[in-house]
Design an enzyme around this catalytic site. Structure first.
Site, PDB file in Angstrom:
ATOM      1  N   ALA A  40       0.828  -1.210   0.000  1.00 43.66           N
ATOM      2  CA  ALA A  40       0.000   0.000   0.000  1.00 43.66           C
ATOM      3  C   ALA A  40       0.861   1.260   0.000  1.00 43.66           C
ATOM      4  CB  ALA A  40      -0.933  -0.004   1.210  1.00 43.66           C
ATOM      5  N   GLU A  74      11.388 -10.300 -10.501  1.00 41.63           N
ATOM      6  CA  GLU A  74      12.783 -10.720 -10.682  1.00 41.63           C
ATOM      7  C   GLU A  74      13.517 -10.686  -9.346  1.00 41.63           C
ATOM      8  OE1 GLU A  74      11.068  -8.527 -12.393  1.00 41.63           O
ATOM      9  OE2 GLU A  74      11.546  -8.590 -14.542  1.00 41.63           O
TER      10      GLU A  74
END
Ligand code: THU
Length: 124
Positions: free
Chosen positions: A46, A55
């Protein structure tokens, strides 16, 4: 495992992405030289800047199992790696980077092609 297979692993992983803010689901899979594959997804927060890329998650999973730079041969991703991830790919000394192009074909790069004039911390 070839590039196509690694990207397929990434695509399957992407279904588990936690991306409620962007709704952009990303998956990645890294192949270690010993044959192990570690999958990762983007994990958002958030507090937006705190989210991490797929990745990075995949590499962090490998690192937490004891893998060190030079021991990861290839990465497959559902996305062309972002700029920050390209520095991660350099740090971890990948040989091959694969992702799927919009036309469905597989793109293959060496990390140096994705991030020229790389930076490393100077030796102390
Ligand atoms: N994202 C990745 O996981 N990898 C990339 O290489 C590109 C961007 C994620 C970060 C964020 O959760 C979402 O995609 C939208 O930027």
């Amino acid at each position: 495992m070839n590039g196509e297979e690694l990207v397929e692993r990434a695509e399957a992983a992407a279904e588990r992405a936690y991306a409620p803010y962007s709704n952009y689901l990303v998956g990645a899979a890294v192949l270690a030289r010993d044959g192990r594959v570690f999958e990762g997804v983007n994990v958002e927060n958030a507090a937006y800047p705190l989210g991490i890329c797929a990745e990075q998650t995949a590499i962090a999973k490998a690192a937490s199992e004891g893998i060190r730079p030079g021991e990861l041969e290839a990465i497959g991703s559902t996305a062309s790696p972002c700029g920050g991830c390209r520095q991660w790919l350099h740090e971890w000394r990948f040989e091959h980077v694969f992702f799927r192009n919009a036309d469905g074909t597989i793109a293959e790069y060496a990390p140096a092609d994705l991030l020229p004039d790389t930076w490393d911390l100077p030796e102390a």
